[in-house]
Structures are given as structure tokens and as C-alpha cells.
Design a protein around this motif. Structure first.
Motif, PDB file in Angstrom:
ATOM      1  N   LYS A  62      -9.972   7.365   0.864  1.00 50.20           N
ATOM      2  CA  LYS A  62     -10.599   6.470   0.348  1.00 50.20           C
ATOM      3  C   LYS A  62      -9.615   4.829   0.187  1.00 50.20           C
ATOM      4  N   LYS A  63      -8.388   4.875   0.027  1.00 51.48           N
ATOM      5  CA  LYS A  63      -7.446   4.393  -0.332  1.00 51.48           C
ATOM      6  C   LYS A  63      -7.085   3.393   1.067  1.00 51.48           C
ATOM      7  N   SER A 120       2.632   4.216  -3.630  1.00 52.42           N
ATOM      8  CA  SER A 120       1.936   5.786  -3.727  1.00 52.42           C
ATOM      9  C   SER A 120       2.909   6.294  -2.984  1.00 52.42           C
ATOM     10  N   LEU A 129       0.483  -1.441   0.025  1.00 53.26           N
ATOM     11  CA  LEU A 129      -0.080   0.166  -0.064  1.00 53.26           C
ATOM     12  C   LEU A 129       0.865   1.555  -0.128  1.00 53.26           C
ATOM     13  N   ARG A 131     -10.726   1.596   2.338  1.00 53.63           N
ATOM     14  CA  ARG A 131     -10.842   0.146   1.243  1.00 53.63           C
ATOM     15  C   ARG A 131      -9.892  -0.811   1.902  1.00 53.63           C
ATOM     16  N   LYS A 187      -8.884  12.596  -7.538  1.00 51.16           N
ATOM     17  CA  LYS A 187      -7.827  11.027  -7.412  1.00 51.16           C
ATOM     18  C   LYS A 187      -6.697  12.149  -6.994  1.00 51.16           C
ATOM     19  N   ILE A 199      -0.981   8.103   1.008  1.00 55.07           N
ATOM     20  CA  ILE A 199      -2.565   7.355   0.567  1.00 55.07           C
ATOM     21  C   ILE A 199      -3.929   8.357   1.006  1.00 55.07           C
TER      22      ILE A 199
END
Length: 243
Positions: free
Chosen positions: A191-192, A94, A90, A195, A241, A188
Motif C-alpha cells: 500500500k505504501k 521503512s 520512503l 501510494r 500493518k 515497504i
């Protein structure tokens, strides 16, 4: 993860005779939550205590989660591998340029992630076993630390929550990680992150539901109800985004 738990043991005065217990206030007046390890029973538990009940022998505790030490450490071993690999993927996917972050006019507050935050916000009693939020918090010292990212120093290994000012409110946009040894900044989006946390929660739920016990039922019921709804804040549906 297990190493962090060992540090928690030591921090809250673990003893071979009693184990350890950590107490913290909840949003309900006269109630606190406890995370403890009973060394006699060899089990972990999470429970709520009603401090307004003073009668001797009266039931004050409501147990929310109870699990044997063996099953708990087995879960940690399995979950740690999944979580570690997931968080590495993750974060490293990013990476972002500091100039792009500044372009979006993010606001950060370095106070909450500083070493002094704990001492200024929390009162500790009983050798650090009981935590309580202070009533005389110096709000000015917190507010003055809200700064646009271009006016802040992202130095050393750190993480900060990134906000935007909209409709007279600060809206959380994501998390900024800075790793000095990697010479990089990583952002990050919320939303990411939500999730990812949802996927981790599903993995936890599936594990405990594969090996169900009556003592873990309240936690499994809560997780099931929570996972039926998206973690994503509706306010962030239209957020752009960032590339």
C-alpha cells in the motif's frame, strides 16, 4: 536516471546515424511495443507495431508518445530530483528487524531478482535489440525458488518481493530491500509503495500537462484515466500493518 538512460543507449547499440530502438512483446498476439530515439529528428518516441500487417507502405505503427530530446532531458532533470529524494525517504522510513519479517511468514523468490533470470526467461535477437519471452521456460527452476524468508539468505545488496499464501494464491505484500553497507533491512508494504508510485505518476502527469503537445496527448489521456482510480489492490485492503 540520465545515467541509466545512457546505459540503455549503449545496451541497444546506439549509433550517431540511427539512434537506438528497444522492442518487447505485448500481451496482444502479433504486436510489440518499441521505445526508440530517432537521432535524425532528435526525438524520443514510444509506439506499438502490428506485426500481422505485411503490405508494403501500410501503416503498422501507432505512436503513443513523442517528445523532443531537449524537452525529454529537461523532464528527466526535474523528475530525477523529486524521485530520488522520495525513494530515499520512503526506504529509510521503512527499516525493520529481520525477526519481525520472519514472524509474518513471508515468502520470497530470489530467482526473479537474480542475474540469471533474464537469460532464462528471455530470448534476444538482432544483437539484443528485440526481446521475446521464451516458450520453453523451466517452471520447476522458478517454483523451487519460492521459500519462506527464514529459509532464504538475505545477503548483499538486494531486493525481493514478499508474498503471503492465502486462498491457494500468492498475494504480494510488499518489497524487501537489503543494503549491506547500511547493515539494515527495509520493508515497504505494498500500500505504501503504491501510494508513492501514484504520487510520482501525478507529478509526471502535471509536468506533461503543464507543457501540453498533441504528440503527448495519448499518454496524458491514459494517465488521467488511470489516476482517477486508486492503485491499491482491493485484495490488500484488509492487510495488517507491519511494525
Amino acid at each position: 536516471m540520465i545515467e541509466e538512460l545512457r546505459k540503455l543507449y549503449l545496451r541497444f547499440n546506439y549509433t550517431n546515424e540511427k539512434g537506438f530502438i528497444f522492442n518487447a512483446p505485448t500481451s496482444n498476439k502479433g504486436e510489440h511495443i518499441s521505445i526508440s530515439f530517432d537521432n535524425k529528428r532528435k526525438e524520443f518516441n514510444v509506439h506499438f507495431t502490428d506485426d500481422s500487417i505485411k503490405e508494403a507502405g501500410a501503416k503498422r505503427r501507432t505512436f503513443f508518445f513523442v517528445i523532443s530530446a531537449f524537452r525529454f532531458f529537461l523532464f528527466l532533470r526535474r523528475f530525477e530530483t523529486l524521485y530520488t529524494q522520495g525513494i530515499i525517504n520512503l526506504v529509510f522510513s521503512s527499516k525493520i528487524n529481520l525477526g519481525k519479517l520472519k514472524k509474518h511468514k513471508f515468502i520470497i523468490n530470489t530467482f526473479f531478482t537474480s542475474d540469471e533470470a533474464e537469460d532464462k526467461l528471455i530470448t534476444k535477437k538482432k544483437n539484443g535489440k528485440y526481446w521475446k519471452f521464451k516458450t520453453d521456460i523451466d517452471l520447476d527452476s522458478i517454483i523451487e525458488n519460492y521459500k519462506y524468508i527464514e529459509a532464504s539468505d538475505l545477503i548483499g545488496n538486494s531486493f525481493n518481493y514478499a508474498y503471503k499464501f492465502k486462498n491457494n494464491s500468492l498475494l504480494l505484500q510488499g518489497i524487501i530491500f537489503n543494503f549491506e553497507n547500511l547493515n539494515g533491512i527495509y520493508f515497504i508494504p505494498i500500500k505504501k509503495w503504491n501510494r508513492f508510485m501514484r504520487h510520482m505518476a501525478i507529478a509526471m502527469y502535471n509536468h506533461f500537462n503543464t507543457y501540453p503537445t498533441e504528440e503527448t496527448l495519448p499518454l496524458r489521456q491514459l494517465m488521467y484515466e488511470r489516476l482517477k482510480h486508486p492503485y491499491i489492490n482491493p485484495e490488500n485492503k484488509n492487510s495488517k500493518k507491519i511494525k
